[in-house]
Design an enzyme around this catalytic site. Structure first.
Site, mmCIF file in Angstrom:
data_model
loop_
_atom_site.group_PDB
_atom_site.id
_atom_site.type_symbol
_atom_site.label_atom_id
_atom_site.label_comp_id
_atom_site.label_asym_id
_atom_site.label_seq_id
_atom_site.Cartn_x
_atom_site.Cartn_y
_atom_site.Cartn_z
ATOM 1 N N GLU A 61 -6.590 -9.090 3.374
ATOM 2 C CA GLU A 61 -5.761 -8.420 4.392
ATOM 3 C C GLU A 61 -5.846 -9.263 5.654
ATOM 4 O OE1 GLU A 61 -6.008 -4.208 5.364
ATOM 5 O OE2 GLU A 61 -6.576 -3.779 3.292
ATOM 6 N N ASN A 105 -12.092 -0.784 -1.261
ATOM 7 C CA ASN A 105 -11.467 -1.297 -0.037
ATOM 8 C C ASN A 105 -12.300 -0.920 1.178
ATOM 9 O OD1 ASN A 105 -9.013 -2.253 1.572
ATOM 10 N ND2 ASN A 105 -9.295 -0.176 2.377
ATOM 11 N N GLU A 106 -12.608 -1.892 2.019
ATOM 12 C CA GLU A 106 -13.256 -1.665 3.331
ATOM 13 C C GLU A 106 -14.315 -0.567 3.272
ATOM 14 O OE1 GLU A 106 -10.246 -1.196 6.396
ATOM 15 O OE2 GLU A 106 -9.653 -3.297 6.195
ATOM 16 N N GLU A 149 0.857 -1.200 0.000
ATOM 17 C CA GLU A 149 0.000 0.000 0.000
ATOM 18 C C GLU A 149 0.887 1.242 0.000
ATOM 19 O OE1 GLU A 149 -2.977 0.188 3.111
ATOM 20 O OE2 GLU A 149 -3.662 2.161 2.423
ATOM 21 N N TYR A 186 -7.200 -8.446 11.452
ATOM 22 C CA TYR A 186 -5.889 -8.373 12.120
ATOM 23 C C TYR A 186 -6.043 -8.923 13.523
ATOM 24 C CZ TYR A 186 -4.551 -5.408 8.221
ATOM 25 O OH TYR A 186 -4.274 -4.939 6.963
ATOM 26 N N ASN A 244 -6.729 1.663 2.568
ATOM 27 C CA ASN A 244 -7.473 2.909 2.705
ATOM 28 C C ASN A 244 -7.017 3.949 1.687
ATOM 29 O OD1 ASN A 244 -8.706 1.656 4.862
ATOM 30 N ND2 ASN A 244 -7.443 2.643 6.415
ATOM 31 N N GLN A 286 1.221 -6.060 5.660
ATOM 32 C CA GLN A 286 1.597 -5.729 4.300
ATOM 33 C C GLN A 286 2.936 -6.405 3.999
ATOM 34 O OE1 GLN A 286 1.201 -1.452 3.728
ATOM 35 N NE2 GLN A 286 -0.868 -1.415 4.543
HETATM 36 O O1 AHR Z 1 -3.131 -2.460 6.255
HETATM 37 C C1 AHR Z 1 -3.408 -1.263 6.919
HETATM 38 C C2 AHR Z 1 -4.838 -0.800 6.724
HETATM 39 O O2 AHR Z 1 -5.692 -1.673 7.411
HETATM 40 C C3 AHR Z 1 -5.363 -0.821 5.312
HETATM 41 O O3 AHR Z 1 -5.081 0.343 4.603
HETATM 42 C C4 AHR Z 1 -6.839 -0.934 5.515
HETATM 43 O O4 AHR Z 1 -7.483 -1.550 4.426
HETATM 44 C C5 AHR Z 1 -6.963 -1.685 6.824
HETATM 45 O O5 AHR Z 1 -7.879 -1.086 7.672
#
Ligand code: AHR
Length: 502
Positions: free
Chosen positions: A292, A172-173, A27, A244, A72, A350
């Site tokens: 992700e 994305n999201e 990213e 995450y 993001n 990432q």
């Molecule tokens: O990976 C960091 C961020 O986490 C990304 O930009 C977003 O998609 C997620 O919230």
């Protein structure tokens, strides 16, 4: 000493493995691109400005596909800013990470870099500030062979041949309030469907992923997927998932119970997709792209996410991983494998510096974080078909996921290479576990290569000065019989058992 058993049968297959399961993510955020993969002044940089030391580590890590340019960041991105002569590209405010984006690195550089890194690109289209029109133009620029304004523009930028990018993310999201131009499920579902439709008219060979929930803990999780799928089931190829994993109580056994949470998240998303499919009498099964996922809990403060003054490439969410994080990443990979019938792509988020397996210093060294190792071993060794691994193990109780086995495992059969590979995590905190593997329906086993990631210090990290503090070690405690293996698993260890048969 506790006992455990894993039973596999050559005929009991979960699925052929889609190797896009071992993807990663680049990213425009913090130092992932700038001073991560791209640093023209670095002593190892090539003529494109790509860091040679990082490229070497990426090839060693072996990600099979890489998502770009966000995250993001994507929701405010103009792809046109990142193509053409570098001196004409604008600097812009990036509202996702409150940074200044110089656009010195863009789509063509990314594609070029992917070729050198021996990986496949996965691109995203901006459905935050933009929509279907820009998406179809971006695709035309990338994939159309020639003879139109945008494909000819690509040729004038030095890329006559189309990039043939196959995998495209529809935003994305889009459910998250932090997203630039967040949408409701209805708004997003409609725009995602129309975007996919016009994109597939431009290039019918592409595959597209619709956004699922940003995490399993979003209040709209389930309802979001349901409504988005009502619009996109027929046109989308994947539903995307993000998650995450955290360790708020600094309790390794609770932390590692997130492996079951990941498994539930996948099964819940599948259930929603299948409910819509049943309602619509639609035969094709929706596949998942877990695009992700990672461990992320240390560098989570507001100061980790933004720095004042609109800097370029500030240090953002530079999580330093320890041994227990490597165990969690290894366990998450096992879960992805065991769901290989429905999860066909996944991206460790990432790749460099930003919650990443590779860390760099600007102008300085690049090294492997602890989580590099399980990812590399799985990407290297998991080929062929995933088998059902039946596990008999002692159990323990957690707040995170109720009562769970100490042992987590997956088995992958590479018939072409006559190999059967096991990835096994032992979550017991004390005492080794005596493991027996019954491999049924295979020719006699002839050899075994075993590696383990473990150690007495769960908080051990790899640093520039001591980059090998956590790394796999050879593991020799085993006995082989034609159809059985006996081995000892150290407490809190992640293991690779790679056996060859006659
Ligand atoms: O990976 C960091 C961020 O986490 C990304 O930009 C977003 O998609 C997620 O919230």
């Amino acid at each position: 000493m506790s006992k455990a058993r894993i039973i596999v049968d050559a005929d009991f297959i979960i699925s052929e493995l889609d190797r896009r399961l071992f993807g990663s993510f680049v990213e425009h955020m913090g130092r992932c691109v700038y001073t991560g993969i791209f640093e023209p002044d670095h002593p190892t940089a090539d003529t494109h400005g790509f860091r040679g030391d990082v490229l070497e580590l990426v090839r060693e890590l072996g990600p099979t596909i890489i998502r770009y340019p966000g995250g993001n960041f994507l929701s405010g991105y103009n792809w046109e800013d990142g193509v053409g002569p570098v001196e004409e590209r604008p600097s812009r405010l990036d509202l996702a990470w409150l940074s200044t984006e110089p656009n010195a690195f863009g789509t063509n550089e990314f594609i070029e870099w992917c070729r050198l890194a021996q990986t496949e690109p996965m691109l995203g289209v901006n459905l935050g500030t933009r929509g279907p029109d820009e998406a179809r133009k971006y695709l035309e620029y990338c994939n159309h062979p020639g003879g139109t304004r945008l494909s000819d523009l690509r040729a004038t930028h030095g890329y006559k041949e189309p990039h043939t990018v196959k995998f495209w993310c529809l935003g994305n999201e889009m459910d998250g309030p932090w997203q630039i131009c967040q949408k409701t499920a209805g708004e997003y579902g409609r725009i995602a469907k129309e975007t996919a439709k016009v994109m597939k008219w431009v290039d019918p060979s592409i595959e597209v992923a619709a956004c699922g929930s940003s995490t399993r803990f979003m209040p709209t999780f389930g309802a979001w997927e349901y409504e988005v799928m009502e619009h996109t089931l027929e046109i989308a190829d994947f539903l995307s998932l993000h998650m995450y994993y955290e360790n708020p109580e600094k309790d390794v056994q609770e932390f590692l119970a997130n492996i079951e949470v990941m498994d539930s998240f996948i099964k819940e998303a599948v259930a929603v997709c299948d409910a819509i499919a049943a309602k619509q009498r639609f035969a094709r099964k929706m596949m998942l792209s877990f695009d992700e996922w990672n461990v992320w809990y240390k560098a989570r403060t507001l100061a980790d996410r933004a720095k004042p003054g609109w800097p370029t490439a500030p240090r953002l969410i530079e999580e330093v991983y320890d041994l227990q994080d490597a165990l969690m990443v290894g366990g998450a990979l096992i879960t992805l494998l065991n769901n290989a019938d429905r999860v066909k792509a996944a991206c460790l988020a990432q790749l460099v510096n930003v919650i990443a397996p590779i860390f760099t210093e600007p102008g300085g060294a690049a090294w492997r974080q602890t989580i590099f190792h399980p990812f590399k071993l799985v990407s290297q060794h998991a080929r062929g078909s995933v088998l059902q691994a039946r596990i008999q193990s002692t159990q323990y109780h957690t707040k995170t996921a109720a009562t769970i086995d100490h042992i987590v495992a997956s088995a992958v059969h590479d018939a072409a290479q006559r190999k059967l590979v096991f990835f096994v995590l032992n979550r017991e905190t004390s005492g080794a576990a005596e493991l027996t593997i019954d491999a049924r329906g295979f020719p006699p086993i002839k050899s075994l290569k075993a590696l383990e990631i473990s150690g007495s210090d769960l908080l051990a990290t790899n640093t520039a000065a001591k980059s090998d503090a956590v790394q796999p070690r050879e593991h020799r405690e085993f006995t082989l019989r034609p159809d059985t293996i006996h081995t000892l698993l150290n407490p809190l260890s992640w293991n690779l058992l790679c056996l060859s048969y006659e």
